[in-house]
Design a protein around this motif. Structure first.
Motif, mmCIF file in Angstrom:
data_model
loop_
_atom_site.group_PDB
_atom_site.id
_atom_site.type_symbol
_atom_site.label_atom_id
_atom_site.label_comp_id
_atom_site.label_asym_id
_atom_site.label_seq_id
_atom_site.Cartn_x
_atom_site.Cartn_y
_atom_site.Cartn_z
ATOM 1 N N LEU A 1 0.834 -1.206 0.000
ATOM 2 C CA LEU A 1 0.000 0.000 0.000
ATOM 3 C C LEU A 1 0.867 1.254 0.000
ATOM 4 O O LEU A 1 0.597 2.218 -0.729
ATOM 5 N N PHE A 2 1.918 1.240 0.797
ATOM 6 C CA PHE A 2 2.816 2.393 0.863
ATOM 7 C C PHE A 2 3.511 2.605 -0.476
ATOM 8 O O PHE A 2 3.603 3.726 -0.977
ATOM 9 N N ASP A 3 4.017 1.509 -1.053
ATOM 10 C CA ASP A 3 4.741 1.624 -2.306
ATOM 11 C C ASP A 3 3.846 2.100 -3.431
ATOM 12 O O ASP A 3 4.254 2.920 -4.264
ATOM 13 N N ALA A 4 2.630 1.583 -3.491
ATOM 14 C CA ALA A 4 1.697 1.988 -4.536
ATOM 15 C C ALA A 4 1.353 3.463 -4.411
ATOM 16 O O ALA A 4 1.331 4.196 -5.403
ATOM 17 N N SER A 5 1.110 3.905 -3.192
ATOM 18 C CA SER A 5 0.786 5.309 -2.953
ATOM 19 C C SER A 5 1.945 6.200 -3.368
ATOM 20 O O SER A 5 1.746 7.261 -3.980
ATOM 21 N N ASP A 6 3.159 5.759 -3.073
ATOM 22 C CA ASP A 6 4.348 6.528 -3.427
ATOM 23 C C ASP A 6 4.503 6.667 -4.940
ATOM 24 O O ASP A 6 5.079 7.637 -5.437
ATOM 25 N N LYS A 7 3.943 5.693 -5.683
ATOM 26 C CA LYS A 7 4.043 5.705 -7.137
ATOM 27 C C LYS A 7 2.806 6.336 -7.796
ATOM 28 O O LYS A 7 2.668 6.302 -9.025
ATOM 29 N N GLY A 8 1.903 6.868 -7.007
ATOM 30 C CA GLY A 8 0.733 7.524 -7.572
ATOM 31 C C GLY A 8 -0.371 6.580 -7.988
ATOM 32 O O GLY A 8 -1.220 6.923 -8.813
ATOM 33 N N LEU A 9 -0.383 5.373 -7.407
ATOM 34 C CA LEU A 9 -1.444 4.409 -7.681
ATOM 35 C C LEU A 9 -2.411 4.386 -6.501
ATOM 36 O O LEU A 9 -1.993 4.489 -5.347
ATOM 37 N N TYR A 10 -3.694 4.217 -6.804
ATOM 38 C CA TYR A 10 -4.726 4.246 -5.763
ATOM 39 C C TYR A 10 -5.314 2.851 -5.563
ATOM 40 O O TYR A 10 -5.639 2.157 -6.525
ATOM 41 N N LEU A 11 -5.447 2.470 -4.311
ATOM 42 C CA LEU A 11 -6.067 1.192 -3.975
ATOM 43 C C LEU A 11 -7.577 1.295 -4.192
ATOM 44 O O LEU A 11 -8.242 2.131 -3.601
ATOM 45 N N ASN A 12 -8.105 0.422 -5.051
ATOM 46 C CA ASN A 12 -9.539 0.400 -5.326
ATOM 47 C C ASN A 12 -10.244 -0.788 -4.685
ATOM 48 O O ASN A 12 -11.414 -0.695 -4.315
ATOM 49 N N ARG A 13 -9.505 -1.924 -4.597
ATOM 50 C CA ARG A 13 -10.104 -3.140 -4.025
ATOM 51 C C ARG A 13 -9.051 -3.844 -3.182
ATOM 52 O O ARG A 13 -7.872 -3.862 -3.530
ATOM 53 N N ILE A 14 -9.507 -4.447 -2.081
ATOM 54 C CA ILE A 14 -8.611 -5.266 -1.259
ATOM 55 C C ILE A 14 -9.434 -6.377 -0.621
ATOM 56 O O ILE A 14 -10.524 -6.143 -0.100
ATOM 57 N N THR A 15 -8.927 -7.593 -0.704
ATOM 58 C CA THR A 15 -9.596 -8.745 -0.097
ATOM 59 C C THR A 15 -8.587 -9.525 0.717
ATOM 60 O O THR A 15 -7.523 -9.912 0.210
#
Length: 247
Positions: A180-194
């Motif tokens: 989650l941290f890495d994705a946020s740092d790259k400008g990606l947004y979490l849309n789904r998590i299971t």
């Protein structure tokens, strides 16, 4: 020869460094697939099972479109892997599938794969650290972050996703905060998590994540492969019923 049979395709499971497992099947069955998806990239394809599941789901999604009953010549699903024997096996499995004209296996590291506007990137990436020992060099290579990590998958996706594109991965549950941290740092947004547990009452062992270039309302879910009585969980059956002969 070991063959794993699904409803609409079968997978030879002898040569690949990483054999068919629940993680890969879950990823293919869980990721979002939309009727207008055209380009799909499966990173670390192994036997090709995730790409095949996506091909089946995409062909089913397109049935509702006017003048379209399955995949068209413009639809492309590419599976890449650094292990040559895995690529050979994936290629054979693709050739023997109903979607052979749309599937392609390439012997290629992610760092060498060209820029390509992808509507969907899927990956069951390696997650063991380099000190992990394995009796098989090929298996260790397939499982080790020395060869590729989820961070590389996120970096490639951030640079190559189409406007409506998504990147979906399955990882150990304790990797959740890091991804989650890495994705946020790259400008990606979490849309789904299971969060996935092998059995209700046991700790979550896996996390399925899907990111995009756009912020959307977060969908958070839990999945139990089996219930406390040993029967398959409702959500697991729902996701896999179109794949297996018996859920």
């Amino acid at each position: 020869m070991t063959v794993f049979r699904f409803k609409r395709f079968q997978v030879q499971n002898d040569l690949s460094a990483m054999k068919i497992n629940t993680d890969g099947v879950l990823l293919g069955a869980w990721c979002s697939v939309f009727p207008d998806d055209k380009n799909v990239l499966d990173i670390g394809t192994g036997t090709g099972v995730v790409a095949l599941i996506v091909a089946q789901r995409l062909s089913e999604a397109k049935r509702g479109l006017p003048f379209c009953g399955s995949l068209s010549q413009d639809d492309s699903i590419i599976g890449i892997d650094i292990d040559d024997l895995s690529v050979q096996e994936a290629g054979l499995n693709f050739k023997n599938s109903p979607w052979k004209d749309n599937l392609r296996a390439e012997h290629c590291a992610l760092g060498d794969f060209p820029s390509w506007k992808a509507d969907l990137v899927v990956s069951n990436p390696p997650y063991f650290e380099s000190e992990t020992r394995s009796p098989s060099v090929r298996r260790k290579q397939a499982r080790s972050t020395d060869t590729m990590s989820f961070r590389e998958v996120l970096s490639y996706s951030q640079a190559n996703l189409s406007d409506n594109g998504r990147v979906a991965m399955i990882l150990p549950a304790d990797y959740g905060k890091a991804v989650l941290f890495d994705a946020s740092d790259k400008g990606l947004y979490l849309n789904r998590i299971t969060f996935v547990s092998s059995k209700r009452g046991k700790p979550f062992s896996r996390v399925l994540t899907e990111f995009s270039l756009h912020r959307r309302p977060l969908v958070r879910e839990e999945m139990y492969i089996t219930e406390e009585d040993g029967k398959y969980g409702e959500e697991y059956i729902k996701k896999t019923s179109e794949l297996y002969f018996k859920p």
